[in-house]
Design an enzyme around this catalytic site. Structure first.
Site, PDB file in Angstrom:
ATOM      1  N   THR A 181      71.155 -14.553  63.199  1.00 16.51           N
ATOM      2  CA  THR A 181      71.351 -14.015  64.508  1.00 16.51           C
ATOM      3  C   THR A 181      71.666 -14.504  65.867  1.00 16.51           C
ATOM      4  O   THR A 181      71.561 -14.363  67.121  1.00 16.51           O
ATOM      5  CB  THR A 181      69.643 -13.655  64.950  1.00 16.51           C
ATOM      6  OG1 THR A 181      68.933 -14.705  65.043  1.00 16.51           O
ATOM      7  CG2 THR A 181      68.861 -12.661  63.790  1.00 16.51           C
ATOM      8  N   TRP A 182      72.196 -15.810  65.465  1.00 19.04           N
ATOM      9  CA  TRP A 182      72.851 -16.364  66.803  1.00 19.04           C
ATOM     10  C   TRP A 182      73.905 -15.695  67.312  1.00 19.04           C
ATOM     11  O   TRP A 182      75.044 -14.915  66.756  1.00 19.04           O
ATOM     12  CB  TRP A 182      73.407 -17.901  66.156  1.00 19.04           C
ATOM     13  CG  TRP A 182      74.004 -19.019  67.436  1.00 19.04           C
ATOM     14  CD1 TRP A 182      73.269 -19.273  68.367  1.00 19.04           C
ATOM     15  CD2 TRP A 182      75.298 -18.997  67.612  1.00 19.04           C
ATOM     16  NE1 TRP A 182      74.220 -19.875  69.242  1.00 19.04           N
ATOM     17  CE2 TRP A 182      75.686 -19.847  68.878  1.00 19.04           C
ATOM     18  CE3 TRP A 182      76.448 -18.533  66.998  1.00 19.04           C
ATOM     19  CZ2 TRP A 182      76.661 -20.085  69.280  1.00 19.04           C
ATOM     20  CZ3 TRP A 182      77.827 -18.973  67.630  1.00 19.04           C
ATOM     21  CH2 TRP A 182      77.787 -19.753  68.713  1.00 19.04           C
ATOM     22  N   ASP A 198      66.963 -14.479  60.220  1.00 27.42           N
ATOM     23  CA  ASP A 198      66.687 -15.876  60.688  1.00 27.42           C
ATOM     24  C   ASP A 198      67.036 -15.995  62.165  1.00 27.42           C
ATOM     25  O   ASP A 198      68.040 -15.375  62.736  1.00 27.42           O
ATOM     26  CB  ASP A 198      67.723 -16.911  59.936  1.00 27.42           C
ATOM     27  CG  ASP A 198      67.701 -18.362  60.595  1.00 27.42           C
ATOM     28  OD1 ASP A 198      66.843 -19.295  60.039  1.00 27.42           O
ATOM     29  OD2 ASP A 198      68.621 -18.524  61.103  1.00 27.42           O
ATOM     30  N   TYR A 205      67.866 -19.693  70.294  1.00 32.11           N
ATOM     31  CA  TYR A 205      69.146 -18.709  70.261  1.00 32.11           C
ATOM     32  C   TYR A 205      68.926 -17.749  71.383  1.00 32.11           C
ATOM     33  O   TYR A 205      69.824 -17.131  71.726  1.00 32.11           O
ATOM     34  CB  TYR A 205      69.208 -17.830  68.934  1.00 32.11           C
ATOM     35  CG  TYR A 205      69.600 -18.740  67.610  1.00 32.11           C
ATOM     36  CD1 TYR A 205      69.976 -20.013  67.693  1.00 32.11           C
ATOM     37  CD2 TYR A 205      69.504 -18.192  66.393  1.00 32.11           C
ATOM     38  CE1 TYR A 205      70.264 -20.897  66.655  1.00 32.11           C
ATOM     39  CE2 TYR A 205      69.837 -18.848  65.148  1.00 32.11           C
ATOM     40  CZ  TYR A 205      70.217 -20.112  65.496  1.00 32.11           C
ATOM     41  OH  TYR A 205      70.466 -20.790  64.333  1.00 32.11           O
ATOM     42  N   ARG A 233      91.441 -17.487  50.981  1.00 35.05           N
ATOM     43  CA  ARG A 233      91.222 -16.063  51.340  1.00 35.05           C
ATOM     44  C   ARG A 233      92.016 -15.165  50.483  1.00 35.05           C
ATOM     45  O   ARG A 233      91.168 -14.042  49.627  1.00 35.05           O
ATOM     46  CB  ARG A 233      91.811 -15.982  52.813  1.00 35.05           C
ATOM     47  CG  ARG A 233      92.027 -14.533  53.228  1.00 35.05           C
ATOM     48  CD  ARG A 233      91.098 -13.884  53.845  1.00 35.05           C
ATOM     49  NE  ARG A 233      91.405 -12.570  54.225  1.00 35.05           N
ATOM     50  CZ  ARG A 233      91.432 -11.973  55.216  1.00 35.05           C
ATOM     51  NH1 ARG A 233      91.525 -12.822  56.319  1.00 35.05           N
ATOM     52  NH2 ARG A 233      91.942 -10.786  55.452  1.00 35.05           N
TER      53      ARG A 233
HETATM   54  P1  NAP Z   1      79.077 -16.939  60.101  1.00 34.44           P
HETATM   55  O1  NAP Z   1      78.051 -15.887  59.659  1.00 34.44           O
HETATM   56  O2  NAP Z   1      79.780 -17.864  59.130  1.00 34.44           O
HETATM   57  O3  NAP Z   1      80.399 -16.032  60.555  1.00 34.44           O
HETATM   58  C1  NAP Z   1      80.037 -15.040  61.605  1.00 34.44           C
HETATM   59  C2  NAP Z   1      81.521 -14.323  61.816  1.00 34.44           C
HETATM   60  O4  NAP Z   1      81.623 -13.567  60.480  1.00 34.44           O
HETATM   61  C3  NAP Z   1      81.156 -13.313  62.914  1.00 34.44           C
HETATM   62  O5  NAP Z   1      82.603 -13.538  63.512  1.00 34.44           O
HETATM   63  C4  NAP Z   1      81.136 -12.124  62.326  1.00 34.44           C
HETATM   64  O6  NAP Z   1      81.677 -10.945  62.898  1.00 34.44           O
HETATM   65  C5  NAP Z   1      81.764 -12.079  60.957  1.00 34.44           C
HETATM   66  N1  NAP Z   1      81.273 -11.236  59.977  1.00 34.44           N
HETATM   67  C6  NAP Z   1      80.303 -11.277  59.318  1.00 34.44           C
HETATM   68  N2  NAP Z   1      80.205 -10.292  58.471  1.00 34.44           N
HETATM   69  C7  NAP Z   1      81.394  -9.950  58.242  1.00 34.44           C
HETATM   70  C8  NAP Z   1      82.161  -8.752  57.620  1.00 34.44           C
HETATM   71  N3  NAP Z   1      81.307  -8.046  56.606  1.00 34.44           N
HETATM   72  N4  NAP Z   1      83.336  -8.404  57.553  1.00 34.44           N
HETATM   73  C9  NAP Z   1      84.005  -9.187  58.805  1.00 34.44           C
HETATM   74  N5  NAP Z   1      83.441 -10.050  59.470  1.00 34.44           N
HETATM   75  C10 NAP Z   1      82.068 -10.246  59.430  1.00 34.44           C
HETATM   76  O7  NAP Z   1      78.869 -18.000  61.395  1.00 34.44           O
HETATM   77  P2  NAP Z   1      77.415 -18.177  62.194  1.00 34.44           P
HETATM   78  O8  NAP Z   1      77.074 -17.278  63.025  1.00 34.44           O
HETATM   79  O9  NAP Z   1      77.809 -19.351  62.894  1.00 34.44           O
HETATM   80  O10 NAP Z   1      76.455 -18.514  61.171  1.00 34.44           O
HETATM   81  C11 NAP Z   1      75.387 -17.544  60.623  1.00 34.44           C
HETATM   82  C12 NAP Z   1      73.958 -17.895  61.224  1.00 34.44           C
HETATM   83  O11 NAP Z   1      73.502 -19.112  60.779  1.00 34.44           O
HETATM   84  C13 NAP Z   1      73.772 -17.919  62.586  1.00 34.44           C
HETATM   85  O12 NAP Z   1      73.791 -16.564  63.161  1.00 34.44           O
HETATM   86  C14 NAP Z   1      72.370 -18.630  62.712  1.00 34.44           C
HETATM   87  O13 NAP Z   1      71.251 -17.565  62.243  1.00 34.44           O
HETATM   88  C15 NAP Z   1      72.591 -19.514  61.519  1.00 34.44           C
HETATM   89  N6  NAP Z   1      73.183 -20.911  62.199  1.00 34.44           N
HETATM   90  C16 NAP Z   1      72.112 -21.981  62.139  1.00 34.44           C
HETATM   91  C17 NAP Z   1      72.248 -23.179  62.498  1.00 34.44           C
HETATM   92  C18 NAP Z   1      71.439 -24.333  62.368  1.00 34.44           C
HETATM   93  O14 NAP Z   1      71.743 -25.300  62.947  1.00 34.44           O
HETATM   94  N7  NAP Z   1      70.472 -24.051  61.701  1.00 34.44           N
HETATM   95  C19 NAP Z   1      73.730 -23.232  62.998  1.00 34.44           C
HETATM   96  C20 NAP Z   1      74.813 -22.254  63.485  1.00 34.44           C
HETATM   97  C21 NAP Z   1      74.295 -21.096  62.690  1.00 34.44           C
HETATM   98  P3  NAP Z   1      81.018  -9.858  63.624  1.00 34.44           P
HETATM   99  O15 NAP Z   1      79.993 -10.540  64.549  1.00 34.44           O
HETATM  100  O16 NAP Z   1      82.116  -9.188  64.778  1.00 34.44           O
HETATM  101  O17 NAP Z   1      80.092  -9.019  62.790  1.00 34.44           O
END
Ligand code: NAP
Length: 262
Positions: free
Chosen positions: A20-21, A44, A49, A203
């Protein structure tokens, strides 16, 4: 949806959850609701956030419909002194509209606060029924061992770290340790922060594998991550379409040849 045991708890969580970030507005809330209904019932968030109120609104709608959710949030490192942990937890409970958090995680290690002080507060929160399980995030094997050695009554059930087809650092030391110790790895940024969306050899390979199963390359990437026994993944999706697609990776089982090719 494939389910996996969280740590050694006996509790099942889905292989694909929802990050949800940087999730905003009504569309973000709709994405969470659609993703959970499609089977990705692990959400999560983190106090850092600013998305707990949005998550809380989605949780209340899902609860009204009797839909189960496993909720994970995090306390920030600047709140790792004992009383601050308790205060942060109470703040998160309020913003989420919950009486219990399923998984409460230490967001990043903080070497300036003794880990024994922080985990003592976390264990008290379990005893008080405010949280159910204790997890960490961005902890190395050494930091996991230090935290676990300081715990008196409970054990760590999870470590949330970056893991994607583009970042395989976790495979070196953390994954073997977590497999041996039965600690769940929650893979964050599983789609490589968008890196995966650039054309690359990887990819193309993912597209080919996805096509062979009637799935998309995004689903193939997520399925590869969760093919590792201790791993669940939490992609962030801002639209219901993306969230449902991501959840759809949760029943995709790649062949051993596909897993090793990737
Ligand atoms: P991610 O999930 O690797 O990538 C997010 C990107 O993927 C967004 O641009 C999203 O686009 C795209 N996406 C998702 N599903 C898709 C689909 N089916 N088709 C096309 N594009 C898709 O990156 P993230 O947000 O960095 O990581 C995910 C989560 O991990 C965060 O939200 C957070 O909860 C957690 N996190 C935790 C930490 C930590 O320190 N614990 C650090 C970073 C992240 P759209 O938004 O346009 O759908």
């Amino acid at each position: 949806m494939i389910e996996k045991e969280l740590g050694r708890t006996g509790e099942k969580i889905p292989a694909i959850g929802l990050g949800t970030w940087a999730l905003y507005g009504e569309r973000g809330e709709e994405a969470l609701i659609a993703g959970v209904k499609a089977g990705a019932y692990l959400i999560d968030t983190a106090e850092a956030y600013g998305t707990e109120p949005l998550v809380g609104r989605a949780l209340s709608k899902l609860k009204a419909e009797g839909v189960k959710v496993f909720l994970a949030t995090k306390v920030s490192p600047e709140h790792f002194h004992h009383d601050d942990v308790i205060k942060s937890c109470e703040g998160s409970l309020k913003r989420l509209g919950l009486s219990t958090i399923d998984l409460y995680q230490l967001h990043w290690p903080n070497p300036s606060v003794p880990i024994s002080e922080t985990v003592k507060a976390m264990e008290e929160l379990v005893d008080q029924g405010k949280i159910r399980y204790i997890g960490v995030s961005n902890f190395s094997v050494k930091q996991l061992e230090e935290a676990r050695a300081s715990m008196k009554k409970y054990d760590l059930v999870s470590d949330q770290v970056e893991y994607s087809p583009f970042n395989r650092e976790a495979e070196k030391e953390l994954m073997p340790y977590c497999e041996k110790e039965k600690i769940t790895i929650i893979a964050y940024s599983p789609l490589g922060h968008g890196q995966l969306f650039k054309d690359s050899e990887l990819r193309i390979m993912l597209e080919k594998i996805g096509n062979a199963h009637g799935k998309s390359w995004v689903q193939a990437a997520l399925a590869w991550l969760v093919s590792k026994p201790q791993v669940v993944a939490i992609p962030k999706a801002s639209t219901p379409e993306h969230a449902v697609e991501d959840a759809g990776a949760g029943d995709l089982v790649l062949t051993p040849e596909e897993v090793s090719a990737l």
